[in-house]
Design a protein around this motif. Sequence first.
Motif, PDB file in Angstrom:
ATOM      1  N   ALA A 188      12.224  19.697  -9.702  1.00 35.96           N
ATOM      2  CA  ALA A 188      10.995  20.388  -9.424  1.00 35.96           C
ATOM      3  C   ALA A 188       9.787  19.932 -10.213  1.00 35.96           C
ATOM      4  CB  ALA A 188      11.227  21.685 -10.031  1.00 35.96           C
ATOM      5  N   ALA A 189       9.964  18.885 -11.020  1.00 37.17           N
ATOM      6  CA  ALA A 189       8.935  18.046 -11.733  1.00 37.17           C
ATOM      7  C   ALA A 189       7.750  17.728 -10.778  1.00 37.17           C
ATOM      8  CB  ALA A 189       9.531  16.735 -12.526  1.00 37.17           C
ATOM      9  N   GLN A 190       6.597  18.273 -10.998  1.00 37.85           N
ATOM     10  CA  GLN A 190       5.693  17.689  -9.909  1.00 37.85           C
ATOM     11  C   GLN A 190       4.724  17.088 -10.522  1.00 37.85           C
ATOM     12  OE1 GLN A 190       2.422  20.755  -8.979  1.00 37.85           O
ATOM     13  NE2 GLN A 190       3.393  20.928  -6.721  1.00 37.85           N
ATOM     14  N   LEU A 191       3.899  16.176  -9.853  1.00 32.06           N
ATOM     15  CA  LEU A 191       2.821  15.498 -10.487  1.00 32.06           C
ATOM     16  C   LEU A 191       1.670  16.375 -10.706  1.00 32.06           C
ATOM     17  CD1 LEU A 191       2.990  12.340  -7.986  1.00 32.06           C
ATOM     18  CD2 LEU A 191       3.682  12.307 -10.312  1.00 32.06           C
ATOM     19  N   GLY A 192       0.907  16.117 -11.920  1.00 33.67           N
ATOM     20  CA  GLY A 192      -0.372  16.829 -12.375  1.00 33.67           C
ATOM     21  C   GLY A 192      -0.193  18.276 -12.701  1.00 33.67           C
ATOM     22  N   THR A 193       1.178  18.666 -12.855  1.00 31.34           N
ATOM     23  CA  THR A 193       1.659  19.828 -13.581  1.00 31.34           C
ATOM     24  C   THR A 193       2.661  19.551 -14.571  1.00 31.34           C
ATOM     25  OG1 THR A 193       3.217  20.534 -11.722  1.00 31.34           O
ATOM     26  CG2 THR A 193       1.000  21.301 -11.734  1.00 31.34           C
ATOM     27  N   MET A 194       3.776  19.601 -14.391  1.00 31.80           N
ATOM     28  CA  MET A 194       4.867  19.487 -15.546  1.00 31.80           C
ATOM     29  C   MET A 194       4.910  18.023 -15.954  1.00 31.80           C
ATOM     30  SD  MET A 194       7.775  21.410 -13.168  1.00 31.80           S
ATOM     31  CE  MET A 194       9.083  21.157 -14.469  1.00 31.80           C
ATOM     32  N   ILE A 195       4.506  16.829 -15.106  1.00 26.64           N
ATOM     33  CA  ILE A 195       4.199  15.580 -15.757  1.00 26.64           C
ATOM     34  C   ILE A 195       3.187  14.909 -15.052  1.00 26.64           C
ATOM     35  CG2 ILE A 195       6.963  15.228 -15.584  1.00 26.64           C
ATOM     36  CD1 ILE A 195       6.508  13.898 -12.692  1.00 26.64           C
TER      37      ILE A 195
ATOM     38  N   ALA B 238       7.964  24.622   0.197  1.00 24.25           N
ATOM     39  CA  ALA B 238       7.514  24.074  -1.167  1.00 24.25           C
ATOM     40  C   ALA B 238       7.364  22.650  -0.727  1.00 24.25           C
ATOM     41  CB  ALA B 238       8.448  24.129  -1.856  1.00 24.25           C
ATOM     42  N   THR B 239       6.134  22.257  -0.355  1.00 28.93           N
ATOM     43  CA  THR B 239       5.561  21.045   0.163  1.00 28.93           C
ATOM     44  C   THR B 239       6.695  20.321   1.002  1.00 28.93           C
ATOM     45  OG1 THR B 239       4.266  20.987  -1.904  1.00 28.93           O
ATOM     46  CG2 THR B 239       4.227  19.012  -0.764  1.00 28.93           C
ATOM     47  N   GLY B 240       7.202  19.283   0.239  1.00 23.51           N
ATOM     48  CA  GLY B 240       8.519  18.465   1.139  1.00 23.51           C
ATOM     49  C   GLY B 240       8.865  17.447   0.227  1.00 23.51           C
ATOM     50  N   SER B 241       9.917  16.870   0.772  1.00 25.89           N
ATOM     51  CA  SER B 241      10.626  15.672   0.127  1.00 25.89           C
ATOM     52  C   SER B 241      10.122  14.362   0.364  1.00 25.89           C
ATOM     53  CB  SER B 241      11.974  15.873   0.288  1.00 25.89           C
ATOM     54  OG  SER B 241      12.037  15.362   1.762  1.00 25.89           O
ATOM     55  N   ARG B 242      10.480  13.281  -0.249  1.00 26.25           N
ATOM     56  CA  ARG B 242      10.231  11.933   0.138  1.00 26.25           C
ATOM     57  C   ARG B 242      10.358  11.816   1.791  1.00 26.25           C
ATOM     58  NH1 ARG B 242      13.129   7.001  -2.340  1.00 26.25           N
ATOM     59  NH2 ARG B 242      14.131   7.284   0.008  1.00 26.25           N
ATOM     60  N   ALA B 243      11.551  12.117   1.968  1.00 27.85           N
ATOM     61  CA  ALA B 243      11.950  12.004   3.401  1.00 27.85           C
ATOM     62  C   ALA B 243      11.124  12.966   4.153  1.00 27.85           C
ATOM     63  CB  ALA B 243      13.623  12.440   3.602  1.00 27.85           C
ATOM     64  N   HIS B 244      10.710  14.039   3.947  1.00 25.99           N
ATOM     65  CA  HIS B 244       9.647  14.658   5.052  1.00 25.99           C
ATOM     66  C   HIS B 244       8.463  13.770   4.939  1.00 25.99           C
ATOM     67  CE1 HIS B 244      11.760  18.571   3.780  1.00 25.99           C
ATOM     68  NE2 HIS B 244      11.862  18.572   5.030  1.00 25.99           N
TER      69      HIS B 244
ATOM     70  N   ARG C  37       0.817  -1.290  -0.224  1.00 26.42           N
ATOM     71  CA  ARG C  37      -0.013   0.025  -0.006  1.00 26.42           C
ATOM     72  C   ARG C  37       0.930   1.261   0.163  1.00 26.42           C
ATOM     73  NH1 ARG C  37      -2.938   0.775   4.597  1.00 26.42           N
ATOM     74  NH2 ARG C  37      -4.644   1.351   3.565  1.00 26.42           N
ATOM     75  N   VAL C  38       0.715   2.033  -0.859  1.00 23.45           N
ATOM     76  CA  VAL C  38       1.712   3.111  -1.113  1.00 23.45           C
ATOM     77  C   VAL C  38       1.127   4.503  -1.535  1.00 23.45           C
ATOM     78  CG1 VAL C  38       3.392   1.650  -1.954  1.00 23.45           C
ATOM     79  CG2 VAL C  38       1.816   2.777  -3.553  1.00 23.45           C
ATOM     80  N   ALA C  39       1.558   5.545  -1.188  1.00 25.21           N
ATOM     81  CA  ALA C  39       1.266   6.899  -1.765  1.00 25.21           C
ATOM     82  C   ALA C  39       2.380   7.570  -2.486  1.00 25.21           C
ATOM     83  CB  ALA C  39       0.838   7.821  -0.396  1.00 25.21           C
ATOM     84  N   ALA C  40       1.895   8.294  -3.415  1.00 27.61           N
ATOM     85  CA  ALA C  40       3.128   9.077  -4.240  1.00 27.61           C
ATOM     86  C   ALA C  40       3.649  10.421  -3.716  1.00 27.61           C
ATOM     87  CB  ALA C  40       2.324   9.380  -5.716  1.00 27.61           C
ATOM     88  N   ALA C  41       4.630  10.764  -3.775  1.00 29.32           N
ATOM     89  CA  ALA C  41       5.205  12.180  -3.394  1.00 29.32           C
ATOM     90  C   ALA C  41       4.968  13.062  -4.537  1.00 29.32           C
ATOM     91  CB  ALA C  41       6.664  11.779  -3.034  1.00 29.32           C
ATOM     92  N   VAL C  42       4.374  14.304  -4.230  1.00 31.40           N
ATOM     93  CA  VAL C  42       4.026  15.051  -4.784  1.00 31.40           C
ATOM     94  C   VAL C  42       5.171  15.592  -5.862  1.00 31.40           C
ATOM     95  CG1 VAL C  42       3.299  17.604  -5.274  1.00 31.40           C
ATOM     96  CG2 VAL C  42       2.404  16.078  -3.365  1.00 31.40           C
ATOM     97  N   PHE C  43       6.255  15.497  -5.319  1.00 28.12           N
ATOM     98  CA  PHE C  43       7.713  15.903  -6.143  1.00 28.12           C
ATOM     99  C   PHE C  43       8.579  14.584  -6.328  1.00 28.12           C
ATOM    100  CE2 PHE C  43       6.714  20.245  -4.580  1.00 28.12           C
ATOM    101  CZ  PHE C  43       7.021  20.940  -5.678  1.00 28.12           C
ATOM    102  N   PRO C  44       8.197  13.572  -7.322  1.00 30.07           N
ATOM    103  CA  PRO C  44       8.822  12.362  -7.198  1.00 30.07           C
ATOM    104  C   PRO C  44      10.268  12.076  -7.303  1.00 30.07           C
ATOM    105  CG  PRO C  44       7.430  12.718  -9.151  1.00 30.07           C
ATOM    106  CD  PRO C  44       7.269  13.775  -8.177  1.00 30.07           C
TER     107      PRO C  44
END
Length: 337
Positions: free
Chosen positions: A103-110, A284-290, A84-91
Amino acid sequence: MRHYRLEPGRGLEWLTLQQRAVPTPGRNQVLVRIRANAVGFRDLLVLANNYPLPITPGVVPGCEGAGEVVAIGADVTRFGVGDRVAAAVFPQWVDGPFRFDSAAQLGTMIDGVLTEYVVLDEQGLVRIPEYLSYEEAAALPLAAVTAWHALTAGAPLRPGQTVLTLGSGAVSLFAAQLAVVAGARVITTTSSAAKADRLRKLGVDEVIDYRRNPDWHEAVRELTGGAGADRIVDSAGPLHKSIRAAALGGEIALVGYWLSGDAGAEPIDPELLFNTGAVVRPIATGSRAHFEALIQALTVHRLRPVIDRVFAFDQLPEALTYIGSGGGFGKVIVSHS
């Protein structure tokens, strides 16, 4: 499989539900069956082409999604089928400071996650807690990660310190919940008695009605004996009032400045900023580590997100219209079940 696509600046009528074949994961990629999404005001800004990041025409929208891994590509080591997973906003932002090459963000740049199936790099995913439903987990990637980043950047938040959150939007709600379990005294601004009651039920200590008291920064000073707030999560503005509400050497996390029409209503006086000694930090949101650190904290305290309403996948236009009408309290969820 069904998926949405949008044309930036064209509005809801150019948000279309389309079909295509289910994709196949490549090397280091996983195929995720999305079970739930969250949407918010950010998605309206993307539709209007009024977002700080560039928007690719025809992009699959949505940056918040949770689901189940159903297939993995070659050399995948972090996940297996059934996780069970969730996607990071900035993958591509795994850890460290935010950089333009991440800076490639889901739903905007990609392409994003408002789709039934999506292929994502394994580095852009996190495991979600077993105690949370997919609908609850979908509420985390944007607002909750932003709130966590806002509270943990800079000096550590210590029990007994005062945290001020502005408004009752999703970031502020998450920040209030996290600050409460951290042992902070939490002050929040809001616009109605009904929202004030709900905030107190979340553990908020003091609520200031900013409509009845537009000089809410003075009220914060009064509530803190003149000291001011040690940490401010400013997701509503105006910034100059947050600076006036800050304690000497306090920290202000500036979140989503473009969301508020009066965020820059008054130029910042350098003397005011210098005398306050406050640190203003853009978030700016956060990283996968956050995201992973947030999940650890949520799991320890068994915190659950505040959910406002749940819509079906084919009701996405209705969900966005509801968000645009204002007045909600908590995250708006799009469920695939």
